[in-house]
Design an enzyme around this catalytic site. Structure first.
Site, mmCIF file in Angstrom:
data_model
loop_
_atom_site.group_PDB
_atom_site.id
_atom_site.type_symbol
_atom_site.label_atom_id
_atom_site.label_comp_id
_atom_site.label_asym_id
_atom_site.label_seq_id
_atom_site.Cartn_x
_atom_site.Cartn_y
_atom_site.Cartn_z
ATOM 1 N N ARG A 43 -0.708 -0.891 -8.578
ATOM 2 C CA ARG A 43 -2.124 -0.640 -8.275
ATOM 3 C C ARG A 43 -2.300 0.883 -8.314
ATOM 4 N NH1 ARG A 43 -3.236 -0.921 -2.237
ATOM 5 N NH2 ARG A 43 -3.267 -3.174 -2.413
ATOM 6 N N ASP A 46 0.845 -1.197 0.000
ATOM 7 C CA ASP A 46 0.000 0.000 0.000
ATOM 8 C C ASP A 46 0.881 1.248 0.000
ATOM 9 O OD1 ASP A 46 -2.113 -1.733 0.290
ATOM 10 O OD2 ASP A 46 -2.628 -1.144 2.333
HETATM 11 C C1 FAD Z 1 -8.344 -1.658 -3.969
HETATM 12 C C2 FAD Z 1 -7.987 -0.286 -3.484
HETATM 13 C C3 FAD Z 1 -6.783 -0.095 -2.843
HETATM 14 C C4 FAD Z 1 -6.417 1.185 -2.419
HETATM 15 N N1 FAD Z 1 -5.169 1.380 -1.890
HETATM 16 C C5 FAD Z 1 -4.782 2.634 -1.571
HETATM 17 C C6 FAD Z 1 -3.445 2.912 -1.176
HETATM 18 O O1 FAD Z 1 -2.592 2.025 -1.097
HETATM 19 N N2 FAD Z 1 -3.123 4.195 -0.872
HETATM 20 C C7 FAD Z 1 -4.033 5.224 -0.969
HETATM 21 O O2 FAD Z 1 -3.671 6.390 -0.715
HETATM 22 N N3 FAD Z 1 -5.304 4.974 -1.328
HETATM 23 C C8 FAD Z 1 -5.701 3.730 -1.632
HETATM 24 N N4 FAD Z 1 -7.001 3.504 -2.042
HETATM 25 C C9 FAD Z 1 -8.032 4.563 -1.867
HETATM 26 C C10 FAD Z 1 -8.067 5.489 -3.068
HETATM 27 O O3 FAD Z 1 -6.893 6.264 -3.113
HETATM 28 C C11 FAD Z 1 -9.283 6.436 -3.009
HETATM 29 O O4 FAD Z 1 -9.219 7.231 -1.868
HETATM 30 C C12 FAD Z 1 -10.626 5.716 -3.008
HETATM 31 O O5 FAD Z 1 -10.617 4.585 -3.814
HETATM 32 C C13 FAD Z 1 -11.742 6.658 -3.544
HETATM 33 O O6 FAD Z 1 -11.471 7.030 -4.864
HETATM 34 P P1 FAD Z 1 -12.253 6.449 -6.151
HETATM 35 O O7 FAD Z 1 -11.225 6.135 -7.179
HETATM 36 O O8 FAD Z 1 -13.108 5.331 -5.789
HETATM 37 O O9 FAD Z 1 -13.048 7.678 -6.747
HETATM 38 P P2 FAD Z 1 -14.084 8.677 -6.109
HETATM 39 O O10 FAD Z 1 -14.301 9.721 -7.169
HETATM 40 O O11 FAD Z 1 -13.655 9.123 -4.775
HETATM 41 O O12 FAD Z 1 -15.394 7.806 -5.946
HETATM 42 C C14 FAD Z 1 -16.165 7.352 -7.043
HETATM 43 C C15 FAD Z 1 -17.458 6.760 -6.489
HETATM 44 O O13 FAD Z 1 -17.160 5.586 -5.732
HETATM 45 C C16 FAD Z 1 -17.952 5.508 -4.558
HETATM 46 N N5 FAD Z 1 -17.068 5.593 -3.372
HETATM 47 C C17 FAD Z 1 -15.744 5.875 -3.366
HETATM 48 N N6 FAD Z 1 -15.259 5.812 -2.102
HETATM 49 C C18 FAD Z 1 -16.300 5.508 -1.310
HETATM 50 C C19 FAD Z 1 -16.459 5.283 0.090
HETATM 51 N N7 FAD Z 1 -15.412 5.376 0.929
HETATM 52 N N8 FAD Z 1 -17.679 4.983 0.575
HETATM 53 C C20 FAD Z 1 -18.731 4.868 -0.251
HETATM 54 N N9 FAD Z 1 -18.657 5.049 -1.597
HETATM 55 C C21 FAD Z 1 -17.466 5.358 -2.113
HETATM 56 C C22 FAD Z 1 -18.914 6.665 -4.633
HETATM 57 O O14 FAD Z 1 -20.064 6.196 -5.290
HETATM 58 C C23 FAD Z 1 -18.179 7.665 -5.487
HETATM 59 O O15 FAD Z 1 -19.042 8.549 -6.168
HETATM 60 C C24 FAD Z 1 -7.344 2.263 -2.550
HETATM 61 C C25 FAD Z 1 -8.547 2.060 -3.201
HETATM 62 C C26 FAD Z 1 -8.868 0.820 -3.688
HETATM 63 C C27 FAD Z 1 -10.148 0.649 -4.442
#
Ligand code: FAD
Length: 310
Positions: free
Chosen positions: A182, A132
């Protein structure tokens, strides 16, 4: 940007808020939406359910910023047991680790040696270790460790954050090495000197990096893209690009978080894409939970209601 985000990220680091919130029943109940359980057995049951629907997992033992060497060694041993359990139960799962859970605050070499032992065990069982990415204070050290691991092992994937300006260069280097990344947007609160803060800018950066990851040159190098997002515009863009360029569905994967957009997880798996869900478990769920709240303004309403009603 969601105006509550910096507040929630700051609260995620507060010991006092952690003490208050983690003992509060309604908050614990809410956290269960994003956390598979407090025990490994609960998490394994979740992974089995996902695997039955054709979805892979990446198991994460929750914990971060561990500063006692003894606690770091305990966490590393737990990861060894986790790898063995995944193999014994023939689960479709990788593992995900946070460098500060494995002692990055105690020094890069110390963390490297803990991670190396886990990566070696995972390699024996043909499992991938996903590293991560945490706050920007750890980015360079994390990448140094990952590049050292890649000198000897191929079963390592690292998360990169689209909101950081530096990511394009970091990604180029990993593509050249034929590694695996990732790609996520980034979950911490970073200043505008090093990161995009407006959602439109972060999304545009994600799209650009994602296309680099799916480029012919990257795939020919043996690079393996993991697209971690729930953003349907970006997912659709990836699907269109894969169709347009005839990229096979097993040449990349989508990743999502446990408890978020299950409808899209299932739809993509049904359409034959590789989908992996990040499944966190353990008692140290507070900072992870707060970052999930910070990602979506509507989540703040849930917690406010729980605090008032509870
Ligand atoms: C498998 C995975 C691993 C990750 N690993 C890391 C990492 O190592 N380091 C790091 O900094 N971040 C990590 N993240 C978190 C990432 O950086 C984002 O903060 C998070 O995924 C929200 O961004 P999004 O791309 O989904 O887009 P967004 O534009 O934030 O969300 C798109 C849509 O997804 C849904 N959604 C998103 N988040 C949520 C939530 N928490 N609750 C409910 N609905 C939600 C909503 O419908 C939203 O409109 C990871 C995410 C995933 C999916």
């Amino acid at each position: 940007m969601n105006p509550m985000r910096p507040v929630l990220i700051a609260l995620s680091q507060s010991t006092r808020a952690r003490r208050l919130m983690t003992h509060y029943g309604p908050v614990r109940k809410l956290a269960r939406r994003f956390i598979a359980g407090e025990t490994l057995d609960e998490a394994i049951a979740v992974v089995k359910g996902l695997n039955q629907s054709g979805i892979q997992a990446t198991l994460n033992q929750l914990g971060e910023n561990v500063v006692s060497p003894q606690d770091v060694r305990c966490a590393a041993e737990e990861y060894q047991r986790l790898v063995q359990r995944i193999a014994q139960e023939t689960l479709q799962s990788s593992i995900s680790v946070k460098p500060t859970h494995l002692g990055l605050d105690l020094g890069e070499d110390f963390c490297y040696s803990q991670l190396r032992t886990i990566v070696r065990t995972a390699w024996q069982f043909d499992l991938t270790v996903e590293v991560d990415m945490e706050g920007s204070a750890y980015t360079q050290a994390t990448l140094n460790i990952v590049h050292r691991l890649l000198d000897d092992y191929r079963n390592v994937r690292v998360a990169l954050q689209a909101y950081l300006y530096r990511t394009q260069e970091d990604l180029k280097r990993l593509i050249m090495r034929g590694g695996s990344v990732r790609l996520c947007k980034g979950a911490y609160d970073e200043p505008s000197t090093i990161a995009w803060r407006r959602k439109e800018d972060v999304d545009a950066s994600y799209a650009c990096l994602m296309l680099m990851m799916l480029s012919e040159q990257a795939l020919q190098n043996g690079f393996y893209p993991a697209l971690a997002t729930h953003d349907h515009n970006l997912i659709l863009l990836a699907e269109r690009e894969a169709i347009r360029r005839n990229i096979a569905k097993n040449q990349f994967e989508f990743q999502m978080l446990y408890g978020v957009r299950r409808d899209w997880q299932r739809r993509l798996a049904r359409d034959g894409y590789r989908v992996r869900v990040y499944v966190p478990y353990g008692t140290q769920w507070y900072p992870y939970f707060m970052r999930r709240l910070a990602e979506r303004p509507a989540n703040v309403l849930f917690i406010t209601r729980a605090l008032i009603d509870g």
